[in-house]
Scaffold this active site. Sequence first.
Site, PDB file in Angstrom:
ATOM      1  CG  ASN A  11      -1.585   1.626   1.263  1.00 38.76           C
ATOM      2  OD1 ASN A  11      -2.068   1.600   0.144  1.00 38.76           O
ATOM      3  ND2 ASN A  11      -2.228   1.380   2.649  1.00 38.76           N
ATOM      4  CE  LYS A  13       0.450   3.867   4.863  1.00 43.38           C
ATOM      5  NZ  LYS A  13       0.209   3.678   6.347  1.00 43.38           N
ATOM      6  CG  HIS A  97      -5.765   1.483   5.718  1.00 42.44           C
ATOM      7  ND1 HIS A  97      -4.923   2.341   6.400  1.00 42.44           N
ATOM      8  CD2 HIS A  97      -4.770   0.789   5.167  1.00 42.44           C
ATOM      9  CE1 HIS A  97      -4.007   2.178   7.287  1.00 42.44           C
ATOM     10  NE2 HIS A  97      -3.649   1.760   5.538  1.00 42.44           N
ATOM     11  CD  GLU A  99      -2.861   4.653   6.815  1.00 43.65           C
ATOM     12  OE1 GLU A  99      -2.771   5.422   5.728  1.00 43.65           O
ATOM     13  OE2 GLU A  99      -2.020   4.778   7.260  1.00 43.65           O
ATOM     14  CD  GLU A 167      -2.843  -2.717   7.969  1.00 47.61           C
ATOM     15  OE1 GLU A 167      -1.965  -2.488   6.963  1.00 47.61           O
ATOM     16  OE2 GLU A 167      -3.771  -1.630   6.841  1.00 47.61           O
ATOM     17  N   GLY A 173       2.756   1.865  10.983  1.00 46.52           N
ATOM     18  CA  GLY A 173       4.116   3.290  10.339  1.00 46.52           C
ATOM     19  C   GLY A 173       4.420   3.291  11.797  1.00 46.52           C
ATOM     20  CB  SER A 212       5.257  -2.163  11.972  1.00 47.31           C
ATOM     21  OG  SER A 212       4.871  -0.533  12.559  1.00 47.31           O
TER      22      SER A 212
END
Length: 249
Positions: A11, A13, A97, A99, A167, A173, A212
């Site tokens: 991904n 992003k 996701h 985010e 996730e 991240g 990660s």
Amino acid sequence: MKQSVKLVAGNWKMNGLGASLGEAEALAQALTAQPANCRVALCPPATLIERMGRTLADSAVELGGQDCHAEKSGAFTGSVSAQMLVDVGASLVILGHSERRAGFGETDADVAAKVEAALAAGLEPIICIGETLAEREAGQAVEVVSRQVAGSLPASLAGKAFAVAYEPVWAIGTGLTPTLEQIEEVHVAVRAAMVTRLGQGGETAPILYGGSVKPSNAAEILAVREVGGALVGGASLKADDFLGIIRAA
Ligand code: PEP
């Protein structure tokens, strides 16, 4: 449970310009020289999908989007429909996701509607779920992901190609990862929730781990029971790092 072939998806992003396509090219060349033991996909920003498709032509690397709108077309400024992703060469799409859930207020119902749109367009959805740090610390991780599976996976997924990505929000991240025991506990619970939701249709779709993942921890994570692949953010931007993860599958 029966396991399907592992899927390792990158991904990107909101990262990547035309100049970044060299990384995709290097990945494609390496995997042509030595094929992967798993499915490999790259999900660049929408602006790069078509050009990346040309870069990956004749390689085994699949192409995906990072989101789509639930409607087919219309007055939704700035949005991209599932059909548009197919039109530029995508075969997969990441949906829900964290985010997007956190930053754009997407609910489980919104995600389920997007999944329906993706399926109608012929895309394979990768549906993301995962608990926040506060939920993990409150001992609610399994409860949260089970609820997200129930709400984000429409019944129409049964019999279709799709993946779920677990996730943990706090691992994305950050360089932090759950223990292998924690990953297994959640993946086993996610599988159970998928079977409750979809019956037999929930038995084989891969459950990816994301958060990660890097070359140094990929092998141990990918070996955990019910881990059917990985969804990789930062480490998918560089061909060498991403290959290190792919080779661990
Ligand atoms: C992600 O954004 O899906 C992700 C897993 O990111 P990272 O690998 O950078 O933690």
